[in-house]
Write a protein that holds these residues in place. Structure first.
Motif, short mmCIF file in Angstrom:
data_model
loop_
_atom_site.label_atom_id
_atom_site.label_comp_id
_atom_site.label_asym_id
_atom_site.label_seq_id
_atom_site.Cartn_x
_atom_site.Cartn_y
_atom_site.Cartn_z
N LEU A 105 65.70 94.16 30.90
CA LEU A 105 65.91 93.18 29.83
C LEU A 105 66.26 91.83 30.42
CD1 LEU A 105 68.21 95.37 27.54
CD2 LEU A 105 65.75 95.03 27.28
N TRP A 106 65.61 90.77 29.91
CA TRP A 106 65.93 89.40 30.28
C TRP A 106 66.45 88.71 29.04
CZ3 TRP A 106 62.06 92.08 32.47
CH2 TRP A 106 61.92 92.00 33.86
N HIS A 107 67.64 88.12 29.15
CA HIS A 107 68.18 87.34 28.04
C HIS A 107 67.31 86.10 27.84
CE1 HIS A 107 70.90 84.98 25.55
NE2 HIS A 107 71.44 86.15 25.23
N LYS A 108 67.18 85.66 26.62
CA LYS A 108 66.31 84.53 26.28
C LYS A 108 66.59 83.30 27.13
CE LYS A 108 64.66 81.82 22.28
NZ LYS A 108 63.86 81.00 23.10
N THR A 109 67.84 82.95 27.31
CA THR A 109 68.15 81.75 28.09
C THR A 109 67.69 81.90 29.54
OG1 THR A 109 70.40 82.57 28.43
CG2 THR A 109 70.09 80.98 26.65
N ASP A 110 67.87 83.09 30.11
CA ASP A 110 67.42 83.33 31.49
C ASP A 110 65.90 83.30 31.59
OD1 ASP A 110 70.04 83.62 32.39
OD2 ASP A 110 70.03 85.80 32.11
N PHE A 111 65.22 83.93 30.63
CA PHE A 111 63.76 83.98 30.68
C PHE A 111 63.18 82.59 30.49
CE2 PHE A 111 59.46 85.33 29.72
CZ PHE A 111 59.31 86.43 30.54
N ASP A 112 63.74 81.82 29.56
CA ASP A 112 63.28 80.44 29.35
C ASP A 112 63.45 79.61 30.61
OD1 ASP A 112 62.56 81.09 26.75
OD2 ASP A 112 64.28 80.08 25.82
N ALA A 113 64.57 79.82 31.31
CA ALA A 113 64.81 79.08 32.56
C ALA A 113 63.77 79.46 33.61
CB ALA A 113 66.22 79.36 33.07
N LEU A 114 63.41 80.74 33.68
CA LEU A 114 62.37 81.17 34.62
C LEU A 114 61.03 80.52 34.30
CD1 LEU A 114 63.23 84.97 34.89
CD2 LEU A 114 63.40 83.28 36.73
N LEU A 115 60.69 80.45 33.02
CA LEU A 115 59.42 79.84 32.62
C LEU A 115 59.37 78.36 33.00
CD1 LEU A 115 58.89 81.44 29.09
CD2 LEU A 115 57.82 82.10 31.26
N THR A 116 60.50 77.69 32.91
CA THR A 116 60.58 76.27 33.28
C THR A 116 60.51 76.09 34.79
OG1 THR A 116 61.89 75.78 31.31
CG2 THR A 116 61.99 74.18 33.10
N ALA A 117 61.20 76.96 35.52
CA ALA A 117 61.31 76.81 36.97
C ALA A 117 60.07 77.29 37.73
CB ALA A 117 62.54 77.57 37.48
N ILE A 118 59.32 78.21 37.13
CA ILE A 118 58.19 78.84 37.85
C ILE A 118 56.92 78.68 37.01
CG2 ILE A 118 57.36 80.94 38.97
CD1 ILE A 118 60.34 81.93 38.85
N PRO A 119 56.17 77.61 37.19
CA PRO A 119 54.96 77.39 36.39
C PRO A 119 53.96 78.54 36.43
CG PRO A 119 55.52 75.41 37.62
CD PRO A 119 56.43 76.50 38.10
N ALA A 120 53.80 79.20 37.57
CA ALA A 120 52.85 80.32 37.66
C ALA A 120 53.33 81.50 36.81
CB ALA A 120 52.67 80.75 39.11
N PHE A 121 54.64 81.69 36.70
CA PHE A 121 55.19 82.75 35.85
C PHE A 121 54.96 82.40 34.38
CE2 PHE A 121 58.85 85.05 33.87
CZ PHE A 121 58.40 86.34 34.12
N LYS A 122 55.08 81.11 34.06
CA LYS A 122 54.81 80.67 32.69
C LYS A 122 53.33 80.92 32.34
CE LYS A 122 55.13 76.88 29.46
NZ LYS A 122 55.57 75.53 29.17
N GLN A 123 52.43 80.63 33.27
CA GLN A 123 51.01 80.88 33.02
C GLN A 123 50.75 82.37 32.80
OE1 GLN A 123 49.23 79.12 36.48
NE2 GLN A 123 49.03 77.10 35.52
N PHE A 124 51.39 83.20 33.60
CA PHE A 124 51.27 84.65 33.44
C PHE A 124 51.75 85.06 32.05
CE2 PHE A 124 53.69 88.68 33.77
CZ PHE A 124 52.61 89.55 33.82
N SER A 125 52.89 84.55 31.64
CA SER A 125 53.45 84.86 30.33
C SER A 125 52.49 84.43 29.21
CB SER A 125 54.81 84.17 30.17
OG SER A 125 55.38 84.47 28.93
N GLU A 126 51.91 83.26 29.36
CA GLU A 126 50.95 82.77 28.35
C GLU A 126 49.71 83.65 28.29
OE1 GLU A 126 50.53 78.72 29.65
OE2 GLU A 126 52.32 78.07 28.53
N ARG A 127 49.25 84.16 29.43
CA ARG A 127 48.10 85.08 29.43
C ARG A 127 48.44 86.37 28.70
NH1 ARG A 127 47.71 83.66 34.90
NH2 ARG A 127 48.36 85.75 35.52
N LEU A 128 49.66 86.88 28.90
CA LEU A 128 50.08 88.09 28.19
C LEU A 128 50.11 87.85 26.68
CD1 LEU A 128 53.04 89.47 30.35
CD2 LEU A 128 50.76 90.45 30.10
N ILE A 129 50.62 86.70 26.27
CA ILE A 129 50.68 86.36 24.85
C ILE A 129 49.28 86.28 24.28
CG2 ILE A 129 51.28 84.54 23.20
CD1 ILE A 129 53.74 83.97 25.11
#
Length: 193
Positions: A105-129
């Motif tokens: 489990l990732w808390h929302k604030t932690d996950f949002d911080a990861l998406l901001t700090a790691i653009p490639a992780f954000k792209q991965f997340s967007e592909r999943l969505i």
């Protein structure tokens, strides 16, 4: 638990190991007993969940006790109530384990911080969505326009490994049909084989 997730993330993203460890370091490990919820109606969804082992379902209960299953989440999939999580409003759905499950489990604030700090992780997340949106659109079209037989055939194609792990009433709840109809379809299918 973290090793399985890190292997999954490396295979799916190609992120460097240091970055993968950064993502996994913010996860909380949790083991769910069979039927144990991670979200109930009225609660605000605060976490994204990754299923390491086991099987989880997202569902709604009607006033007359019927269960409408929106999603099954087996190993190596993510789950959450998107609307509750994004808008931080009370959930209308349940998310609970079908079988004993290990989740991260990732808390929302932690996950949002990861998406901001790691653009490639954000792209991965967007592909999943996007993949989830495409799948849900196809599922809606099948549910609205398909015969009960077509709905069941689509389920078999989409989730061949889940047939032996799910009771009939859950498959019926996912397909939007009665157990009696599902039993008839399965019986007819066996007779044709």
């Amino acid at each position: 638990m973290l090793a399985e997730f890190e292997h999954y993330l490396k295979a799916q993203t190609g992120l460097p190991e240091e970055t993968i460890r950064q993502v996994s370091s913010l996860a909380t490990k949790h083991t769910l007993r069979r039927q144990e919820p991670i979200l109930s109606p009225g609660q605000v969804c605060q976490h994204k969940a990754f299923i390491v082992k086991g099987l989880v379902r997202t569902f709604n209960l009607t006033a007359d006790g019927n269960e409408h299953i929106l999603q099954f989440s087996p190993e190596n999939t993510w789950t959450l109530d998107v609307e509750s999580y994004d808008k931080q409003v009370p959930s209308l759905v349940n998310i609970s384990a079908i079988e004993q499950s290990q989740v991260l489990l990732w808390h929302k604030t932690d996950f949002d911080a990861l998406l901001t700090a790691i653009p490639a992780f954000k792209q991965f997340s967007e592909r999943l969505i996007s993949r989830n949106i495409y799948y849900n659109r196809q599922r809606i079209l099948t549910i609205l326009g398909g015969t009960p037989e077509e709905k069941y055939e689509d389920f078999i194609r989409t989730f061949p490994t889940l047939l032996s792990r799910l009771p009939l009433h859950m498959i019926a709840g996912y397909l939007g049909m009665s157990v009696k109809t599902l039993t008839r379809i399965r019986h007819a299918q066996l007779q044709r084989s």
